[in-house]
Motif scaffolding. Structure first.
Motif, PDB file in Angstrom:
ATOM      1  N   PHE A 147     -12.529 -41.825  38.785  1.00  0.00           N
ATOM      2  CA  PHE A 147     -11.112 -41.460  38.762  1.00  0.00           C
ATOM      3  C   PHE A 147     -10.868 -40.114  39.436  1.00  0.00           C
ATOM      4  N   GLY A 148     -11.761 -39.168  39.207  1.00  0.00           N
ATOM      5  CA  GLY A 148     -11.558 -37.842  39.767  1.00  0.00           C
ATOM      6  C   GLY A 148     -11.736 -37.757  41.267  1.00  0.00           C
ATOM      7  N   THR A 149     -12.535 -38.647  41.837  1.00  0.00           N
ATOM      8  CA  THR A 149     -12.812 -38.576  43.276  1.00  0.00           C
ATOM      9  C   THR A 149     -12.183 -39.698  44.087  1.00  0.00           C
ATOM     10  N   ARG A 154      -5.214 -36.476  44.588  1.00  0.00           N
ATOM     11  CA  ARG A 154      -5.364 -35.036  44.783  1.00  0.00           C
ATOM     12  C   ARG A 154      -6.826 -34.624  44.902  1.00  0.00           C
ATOM     13  N   GLY A 155      -7.726 -35.574  44.691  1.00  0.00           N
ATOM     14  CA  GLY A 155      -9.140 -35.247  44.723  1.00  0.00           C
ATOM     15  C   GLY A 155      -9.532 -34.624  46.053  1.00  0.00           C
ATOM     16  N   ALA A 156     -10.055 -33.397  45.999  1.00  0.00           N
ATOM     17  CA  ALA A 156     -10.397 -32.682  47.229  1.00  0.00           C
ATOM     18  C   ALA A 156     -11.525 -33.353  47.997  1.00  0.00           C
ATOM     19  N   PHE A 157     -12.320 -34.132  47.292  1.00  0.00           N
ATOM     20  CA  PHE A 157     -13.483 -34.736  47.932  1.00  0.00           C
ATOM     21  C   PHE A 157     -13.372 -36.253  47.974  1.00  0.00           C
ATOM     22  N   ARG A 227       1.502 -37.774  34.323  1.00  0.00           N
ATOM     23  CA  ARG A 227       2.618 -36.887  34.646  1.00  0.00           C
ATOM     24  C   ARG A 227       2.944 -36.931  36.130  1.00  0.00           C
ATOM     25  N   LYS A 228       1.909 -36.928  36.970  1.00  0.00           N
ATOM     26  CA  LYS A 228       2.130 -36.989  38.405  1.00  0.00           C
ATOM     27  C   LYS A 228       2.782 -38.305  38.810  1.00  0.00           C
TER      28      LYS A 228
END
Length: 239
Positions: A147-149, A154-157, A227-228
């Protein structure tokens, strides 16, 4: 992503590869042929997943794991029909991957290792509840990384998601491998289990990964994405 009619092929091939390489590394390590034991097993899985996700991210999303697919489905990131097709393709790929491994590796080598089927380490005193908890926590980390990537825009990577996810799989196996085999993936258990006929503690490798994956998906979505998404929905309505 590609239409389901083509995306499922990617999920089949990638899961086939993960099982063939990952379970194969376990068999080699069990016979002292890999030269590095647990480290070799962890790297084989991690590198394979990193490459496979990177190759198929634009085709199918690079799930390679029913726990990942279910987690994305629960949070509305994958529609029901696509999710069911992916899971079917992953399970089939796992079986064919294990079957191919059993054909190319002599039975005298893979039989003792049960074709790399994940197992609880009863010698260390690992019980069923500890096994479920271990698989759930390890899978939590894996899906949280997904989920984070790969999911969060918005994941920078995001372009390196496969590398990050593969590293999480690697460090998970380095910790949990000696305890449960660190499957973190129902297909990783299912394929070798079907071909080798190994069914002990089968439910642990279904409940643990799915529970941990869904928990990670819900936590990430509620804490960082909801929220986003609500803000974007308001902007679209206002526009």
């Amino acid at each position: 992503m590609e239409p389901i009619s083509r995306a499922w092929i990617a999920e089949f091939i990638t899961t086939f590869c993960l099982i063939f390489i990952g379970a194969g590394a376990v068999v080699m390590a069990a016979n002292d042929l890999s030269g590095a034991g647990l480290v070799a097993v962890a790297l084989a899985h991690g590198i394979a997943l990193a490459v496979l996700v990177s190759i198929t991210a634009q085709i199918s999303g690079g799930h390679v794991n029913p726990a990942v697919t279910i987690s994305l489905w629960v949070t509305g990131k994958v529609e029901s029909t696509r999710a069911m097709c992916y899971i079917a393709a992953q399970m089939a790929g796992a079986v064919f991957g294990a079957l191919a491994l059993s054909l190319v590796v002599p039975k005298t080598l893979w039989e003792e290792a049960m074709l790399g089927t994940p197992q609880l380490n009863r010698v260390l005193g690992v019980g069923a509840m500890q096994g479920v908890a271990t698989e759930a926590i390890l899978t939590f980390f894996l899906v949280f990384a997904v989920f984070g990537t790969a999911v969060d825009p918005r994941g920078a990577f995001s372009k390196l998601a496969g590398f990050s996810i593969g590293l999480v799989l690697t460090f998970d196996i380095l910790m949990g491998g000696p305890m449960t085999g660190a499957a973190m993936n129902p297909a990783r258990w299912f394929g070798p289990a079907i071909v080798s006929g190994t069914w002990s503690d089968w439910w642990i490798y279904l409940i643990g990964p799915v529970a941990g994956g869904v928990a990670a998906a819900l936590v990430y979505w509620a804490a960082f994405l909801r929220r986003k998404e609500d803000e974007l929905a308001l902007l679209e309505r206002a526009g």
